[in-house]
Design a protein around this motif. Structure first.
Motif, PDB file in Angstrom:
ATOM      1  N   TYR A 146       0.822  -1.202   0.000  1.00  0.00           N
ATOM      2  CA  TYR A 146       0.000   0.000   0.000  1.00  0.00           C
ATOM      3  C   TYR A 146       0.861   1.259   0.000  1.00  0.00           C
ATOM      4  O   TYR A 146       0.613   2.203  -0.765  1.00  0.00           O
ATOM      5  N   PHE A 147       1.889   1.283   0.833  1.00  0.00           N
ATOM      6  CA  PHE A 147       2.762   2.465   0.895  1.00  0.00           C
ATOM      7  C   PHE A 147       3.537   2.665  -0.405  1.00  0.00           C
ATOM      8  O   PHE A 147       3.745   3.796  -0.843  1.00  0.00           O
ATOM      9  N   ILE A 148       3.954   1.571  -1.029  1.00  0.00           N
ATOM     10  CA  ILE A 148       4.676   1.686  -2.307  1.00  0.00           C
ATOM     11  C   ILE A 148       3.761   2.296  -3.370  1.00  0.00           C
ATOM     12  O   ILE A 148       4.140   3.229  -4.092  1.00  0.00           O
ATOM     13  N   PHE A 149       2.530   1.749  -3.476  1.00  0.00           N
ATOM     14  CA  PHE A 149       1.596   2.277  -4.470  1.00  0.00           C
ATOM     15  C   PHE A 149       1.244   3.731  -4.169  1.00  0.00           C
ATOM     16  O   PHE A 149       1.206   4.575  -5.076  1.00  0.00           O
ATOM     17  N   SER A 150       0.994   4.024  -2.901  1.00  0.00           N
ATOM     18  CA  SER A 150       0.624   5.390  -2.512  1.00  0.00           C
ATOM     19  C   SER A 150       1.732   6.377  -2.838  1.00  0.00           C
ATOM     20  O   SER A 150       1.474   7.484  -3.340  1.00  0.00           O
ATOM     21  N   PHE A 151       2.967   5.979  -2.576  1.00  0.00           N
ATOM     22  CA  PHE A 151       4.099   6.867  -2.855  1.00  0.00           C
ATOM     23  C   PHE A 151       4.211   7.150  -4.350  1.00  0.00           C
ATOM     24  O   PHE A 151       4.380   8.308  -4.771  1.00  0.00           O
ATOM     25  N   ILE A 152       4.101   6.087  -5.157  1.00  0.00           N
ATOM     26  CA  ILE A 152       4.193   6.258  -6.615  1.00  0.00           C
ATOM     27  C   ILE A 152       3.039   7.112  -7.134  1.00  0.00           C
ATOM     28  O   ILE A 152       3.229   8.018  -7.955  1.00  0.00           O
ATOM     29  N   TYR A 153       1.836   6.831  -6.643  1.00  0.00           N
ATOM     30  CA  TYR A 153       0.656   7.563  -7.106  1.00  0.00           C
ATOM     31  C   TYR A 153       0.722   9.041  -6.723  1.00  0.00           C
ATOM     32  O   TYR A 153       0.530   9.926  -7.567  1.00  0.00           O
TER      33      TYR A 153
END
Length: 243
Positions: A146-153
């Motif tokens: 979740y944190f990886i996707f959130s950071f990229i987004y």
């Protein structure tokens, strides 16, 4: 002064024939009256007074051992329903415990001695990857995703205006649920494909254990080769460009 004692363990276990022989030898050296019991995945229950009968069980996937119990008494004629010693081993994919150790009507020094023996046995059969079958492992993996996707987004999205901000909040809420669902279900299936959660590795289940080990070896070698090819390709590309 005599007393009772109980101890439980809840990690994944891999139990080989050698492990069972060593444990049985330790118990039969003192407890002369010993009984062995198994329960299988098809609901059958078997009882014997010889360990070799257990080790000769075919143990196929459809009738694999899910519970193995050793009961021992010091004196002849005593009930096996309340034995002096009882060690129960469980398949943790079906049960919430892996080992339950009971002592009844034993002296303090005997309780201390056998507790040490069983602790050593439990450490020996403890699966080296036991932690990947804990719920917290999948929660942590889901949170990391979740944190990886959130950071990229968020790094590539303008959320200064209200519409984008509301949309982003709703999207990330859905993503958090998707990440946790992926971790709990998809990732757990992948883990189970390569690692047996618990295994009584005798009979056909010994082949099952070896098959899982071969799968892990193939993946490990494939990743190493891919890494080597990638590094070699970069070196060759740099050499060609520099020339």
């Amino acid at each position: 002064m005599k007393g009772d004692f109980r101890k439980k363990y809840d990690f994944s276990i891999i139990v080989t024939a050698e492990d069972l022989k060593a444990l049985s030898d330790t118990i039969t050296n003192v407890f002369k009256y010993v009984r062995y019991e198994i329960e299988t995945s098809d609901g059958a229950k078997y009882t014997t007074y010889e360990l070799k009968d257990i080790l000769e069980y075919t143990n196929p996937d459809t009738r694999k051992v899910e519970l193995l119990r050793i009961r021992g008494n010091l004196n002849e004629g005593e009930s096996f329903f309340s034995p002096n010693i009882c060690i129960s081993l469980f398949d943790t994919s079906k049960y919430d415990k892996s080992v339950i150790f009971d002592l009844n009507e034993m002296e303090e020094k005997e309780i201390i001695y056998y507790t040490t023996i069983i602790d050593e046995f439990a450490r020996r059969i403890k699966a080296p990857y036991w932690w990947i079958f804990k719920d917290r492992f999948y929660w942590i993996c889901g949170i990391i995703l979740y944190f990886i996707f959130s950071f990229i987004y968020l790094s590539n999205t303008d959320i200064t205006n209200t519409i984008n901000k509301v949309y982003s909040i709703l999207l990330l809420q859905g993503v958090s649920a998707a990440c946790m669902a992926f971790s709990m279900f998809a990732l757990s299936k992948v883990v189970s494909f390569f690692f047996p959660e618990s295994c009584f590795a005798f009979g056909e289940q010994e082949k099952y254990k070896i098959k899982k080990e071969k799968r892990r070896s193939i993946i490990f070698i494939t990743l190493l080769l891919a890494l080597f090819v990638g590094i070699l390709s970069n070196i060759i590309s740099y050499y060609i460009v520099s020339k």
